[in-house]
Write a protein that holds these residues in place. Structure first.
Motif, PDB file in Angstrom:
ATOM      1  N   ILE A  38       0.840  -1.197   0.000  1.00  0.00           N
ATOM      2  CA  ILE A  38       0.000   0.000   0.000  1.00  0.00           C
ATOM      3  C   ILE A  38       0.876   1.248   0.000  1.00  0.00           C
ATOM      4  CG2 ILE A  38      -1.701   1.324   1.302  1.00  0.00           C
ATOM      5  CD1 ILE A  38      -2.797  -1.393   2.349  1.00  0.00           C
ATOM      6  N   GLY A  39       1.955   1.232   0.769  1.00  0.00           N
ATOM      7  CA  GLY A  39       2.883   2.361   0.791  1.00  0.00           C
ATOM      8  C   GLY A  39       3.526   2.587  -0.565  1.00  0.00           C
ATOM      9  N   ASP A  40       3.933   1.508  -1.218  1.00  0.00           N
ATOM     10  CA  ASP A  40       4.518   1.625  -2.560  1.00  0.00           C
ATOM     11  C   ASP A  40       3.503   2.177  -3.558  1.00  0.00           C
ATOM     12  OD1 ASP A  40       6.865   0.588  -1.544  1.00  0.00           O
ATOM     13  OD2 ASP A  40       6.577  -1.419  -2.398  1.00  0.00           O
ATOM     14  N   ALA A  41       2.266   1.704  -3.461  1.00  0.00           N
ATOM     15  CA  ALA A  41       1.212   2.191  -4.351  1.00  0.00           C
ATOM     16  C   ALA A  41       0.958   3.678  -4.103  1.00  0.00           C
ATOM     17  CB  ALA A  41      -0.068   1.381  -4.147  1.00  0.00           C
ATOM     18  N   SER A  42       0.942   4.076  -2.858  1.00  0.00           N
ATOM     19  CA  SER A  42       0.718   5.484  -2.512  1.00  0.00           C
ATOM     20  C   SER A  42       1.844   6.363  -3.048  1.00  0.00           C
ATOM     21  CB  SER A  42       0.585   5.641  -1.000  1.00  0.00           C
ATOM     22  OG  SER A  42      -0.558   4.950  -0.533  1.00  0.00           O
ATOM     23  N   ALA A  43       3.075   5.889  -2.947  1.00  0.00           N
ATOM     24  CA  ALA A  43       4.216   6.638  -3.480  1.00  0.00           C
ATOM     25  C   ALA A  43       4.115   6.760  -5.005  1.00  0.00           C
ATOM     26  CB  ALA A  43       5.525   5.952  -3.092  1.00  0.00           C
ATOM     27  N   GLU A  44       3.679   5.696  -5.649  1.00  0.00           N
ATOM     28  CA  GLU A  44       3.500   5.737  -7.102  1.00  0.00           C
ATOM     29  C   GLU A  44       2.428   6.763  -7.474  1.00  0.00           C
ATOM     30  OE1 GLU A  44       2.620   2.638 -10.805  1.00  0.00           O
ATOM     31  OE2 GLU A  44       3.104   1.853  -8.819  1.00  0.00           O
ATOM     32  N   ILE A  45       1.347   6.795  -6.721  1.00  0.00           N
ATOM     33  CA  ILE A  45       0.278   7.766  -6.959  1.00  0.00           C
ATOM     34  C   ILE A  45       0.810   9.178  -6.777  1.00  0.00           C
ATOM     35  CG2 ILE A  45      -1.894   8.661  -6.022  1.00  0.00           C
ATOM     36  CD1 ILE A  45      -2.663   5.687  -5.502  1.00  0.00           C
ATOM     37  N   ASP A  46       1.563   9.415  -5.708  1.00  0.00           N
ATOM     38  CA  ASP A  46       2.137  10.741  -5.477  1.00  0.00           C
ATOM     39  C   ASP A  46       3.008  11.182  -6.644  1.00  0.00           C
ATOM     40  OD1 ASP A  46       0.865  11.106  -3.053  1.00  0.00           O
ATOM     41  OD2 ASP A  46       2.635  10.604  -1.840  1.00  0.00           O
ATOM     42  N   GLY A  47       3.723  10.236  -7.235  1.00  0.00           N
ATOM     43  CA  GLY A  47       4.558  10.558  -8.381  1.00  0.00           C
ATOM     44  C   GLY A  47       3.759  11.114  -9.549  1.00  0.00           C
ATOM     45  N   TYR A  48       2.562  10.599  -9.746  1.00  0.00           N
ATOM     46  CA  TYR A  48       1.698  11.107 -10.819  1.00  0.00           C
ATOM     47  C   TYR A  48       1.042  12.437 -10.452  1.00  0.00           C
ATOM     48  CZ  TYR A  48       1.925   6.839 -13.609  1.00  0.00           C
ATOM     49  OH  TYR A  48       2.358   5.802 -14.388  1.00  0.00           O
ATOM     50  N   LEU A  49       0.734  12.629  -9.186  1.00  0.00           N
ATOM     51  CA  LEU A  49      -0.055  13.786  -8.775  1.00  0.00           C
ATOM     52  C   LEU A  49       0.768  15.012  -8.398  1.00  0.00           C
ATOM     53  CD1 LEU A  49      -2.764  12.064  -6.540  1.00  0.00           C
ATOM     54  CD2 LEU A  49      -2.807  12.517  -8.999  1.00  0.00           C
ATOM     55  N   VAL A  63     -11.629   7.924  -5.216  1.00  0.00           N
ATOM     56  CA  VAL A  63     -11.019   7.432  -6.452  1.00  0.00           C
ATOM     57  C   VAL A  63      -9.556   7.029  -6.220  1.00  0.00           C
ATOM     58  CG1 VAL A  63     -10.342   9.710  -7.339  1.00  0.00           C
ATOM     59  CG2 VAL A  63     -10.850   7.862  -8.930  1.00  0.00           C
ATOM     60  N   LEU A  64      -8.870   7.717  -5.297  1.00  0.00           N
ATOM     61  CA  LEU A  64      -7.483   7.346  -4.996  1.00  0.00           C
ATOM     62  C   LEU A  64      -7.410   6.093  -4.140  1.00  0.00           C
ATOM     63  CD1 LEU A  64      -5.673  10.760  -4.425  1.00  0.00           C
ATOM     64  CD2 LEU A  64      -5.881   9.387  -6.512  1.00  0.00           C
ATOM     65  N   VAL A  65      -8.418   5.858  -3.310  1.00  0.00           N
ATOM     66  CA  VAL A  65      -8.466   4.618  -2.533  1.00  0.00           C
ATOM     67  C   VAL A  65      -8.524   3.433  -3.491  1.00  0.00           C
ATOM     68  CG1 VAL A  65      -9.794   3.247  -0.866  1.00  0.00           C
ATOM     69  CG2 VAL A  65      -9.594   5.729  -0.561  1.00  0.00           C
ATOM     70  N   GLY A  66      -9.406   3.520  -4.479  1.00  0.00           N
ATOM     71  CA  GLY A  66      -9.528   2.447  -5.469  1.00  0.00           C
ATOM     72  C   GLY A  66      -8.257   2.259  -6.282  1.00  0.00           C
ATOM     73  N   ALA A  67      -7.630   3.363  -6.668  1.00  0.00           N
ATOM     74  CA  ALA A  67      -6.391   3.274  -7.443  1.00  0.00           C
ATOM     75  C   ALA A  67      -5.283   2.633  -6.614  1.00  0.00           C
ATOM     76  CB  ALA A  67      -5.968   4.657  -7.927  1.00  0.00           C
ATOM     77  N   ALA A  68      -5.158   3.046  -5.366  1.00  0.00           N
ATOM     78  CA  ALA A  68      -4.120   2.483  -4.492  1.00  0.00           C
ATOM     79  C   ALA A  68      -4.352   0.995  -4.276  1.00  0.00           C
ATOM     80  CB  ALA A  68      -4.089   3.217  -3.151  1.00  0.00           C
ATOM     81  N   ALA A  69      -5.593   0.599  -4.089  1.00  0.00           N
ATOM     82  CA  ALA A  69      -5.912  -0.818  -3.895  1.00  0.00           C
ATOM     83  C   ALA A  69      -5.556  -1.629  -5.139  1.00  0.00           C
ATOM     84  CB  ALA A  69      -7.391  -0.980  -3.550  1.00  0.00           C
ATOM     85  N   ALA A  70      -5.921  -1.119  -6.305  1.00  0.00           N
ATOM     86  CA  ALA A  70      -5.643  -1.842  -7.550  1.00  0.00           C
ATOM     87  C   ALA A  70      -4.141  -1.965  -7.802  1.00  0.00           C
ATOM     88  CB  ALA A  70      -6.323  -1.139  -8.724  1.00  0.00           C
ATOM     89  N   ILE A  71      -3.404  -0.899  -7.542  1.00  0.00           N
ATOM     90  CA  ILE A  71      -1.951  -0.919  -7.749  1.00  0.00           C
ATOM     91  C   ILE A  71      -1.289  -1.870  -6.761  1.00  0.00           C
ATOM     92  CG2 ILE A  71       0.161   0.462  -7.621  1.00  0.00           C
ATOM     93  CD1 ILE A  71      -1.593   2.848  -8.638  1.00  0.00           C
ATOM     94  N   ALA A  72      -1.681  -1.807  -5.495  1.00  0.00           N
ATOM     95  CA  ALA A  72      -1.097  -2.697  -4.483  1.00  0.00           C
ATOM     96  C   ALA A  72      -1.369  -4.156  -4.828  1.00  0.00           C
ATOM     97  CB  ALA A  72      -1.652  -2.357  -3.100  1.00  0.00           C
ATOM     98  N   ARG A  73      -2.592  -4.453  -5.219  1.00  0.00           N
ATOM     99  CA  ARG A  73      -2.953  -5.835  -5.578  1.00  0.00           C
ATOM    100  C   ARG A  73      -2.122  -6.324  -6.760  1.00  0.00           C
ATOM    101  NH1 ARG A  73      -8.671  -7.560  -8.217  1.00  0.00           N
ATOM    102  NH2 ARG A  73      -8.723  -9.765  -7.620  1.00  0.00           N
ATOM    103  N   TYR A  74      -1.983  -5.487  -7.766  1.00  0.00           N
ATOM    104  CA  TYR A  74      -1.201  -5.852  -8.948  1.00  0.00           C
ATOM    105  C   TYR A  74       0.256  -6.113  -8.581  1.00  0.00           C
ATOM    106  CZ  TYR A  74       1.080  -5.364 -13.495  1.00  0.00           C
ATOM    107  OH  TYR A  74       1.851  -5.565 -14.617  1.00  0.00           O
TER     108      TYR A  74
END
Length: 143
Positions: A38-49, A63-74
């Motif tokens: 989840i932390g890695d996904a959040s950092a990836e999101i921050d990179g885009y935003l 919408v960011l909760v869903g994106a973070a969940a999808a990225i972490a799962r992947y």
């Protein structure tokens, strides 16, 4: 972080999270592994935003909760990610690119360098006088 363990469990279920995180093959999820993802996904999101919004974005839009969940799962699935997991990840990345490029937005999120609502930010010019400047000062009427 943009998602919590509970957010992922609600979306994907306890069994899948245990499968993805328990490296010993047990039936309990490993929250350390899950929180790292989840932390890695959040950092990836921050990179885009970061070029459009002050990060981390708070409060967190759903919408960011869903994106973070999808990225972490992947990321947890790795090479064994199936079509659905890969599609969810691709959709999340596409959304983040759209936000980054200005084709989509985050309602209520502050721009970079702009304080969030409810905070006070003061910019003042650099100080021109100091004690050392006063040593040359003579009062009216002589010194």
């Amino acid at each position: 972080m943009y998602a919590t363990v509970a957010d992922l469990e609600t979306r994907y279920g306890a069994a899948e999270l245990a499968e993805l995180t328990n490296r010993a093959g047990g039936q309990d999820r490993d929250d350390v592994v899950l929180l790292a993802a989840i932390g890695d996904a959040s950092a990836e999101i921050d990179g885009y935003l970061a070029n459009r919004y002050a990060v981390p974005v708070s409060p967190v839009p759903q919408v960011l909760v869903g994106a973070a969940a999808a990225i972490a799962r992947y990321r947890l699935r790795g090479p064994s990610a199936g079509d659905t997991v890969r599609r969810d990840y691709d959709d999340a990345i596409r959304l983040l690119r759209d936000i980054s490029d200005g084709r989509a937005g985050l309602q209520g999120a502050a721009a970079p360098g702009v304080p969030a609502a409810g905070t006070v930010h003061v910019d003042a010019p650099q100080r021109r006088m100091s004690v050392s400047h006063l040593s040359d000062y003579t009062a009216y009427g002589g010194g």
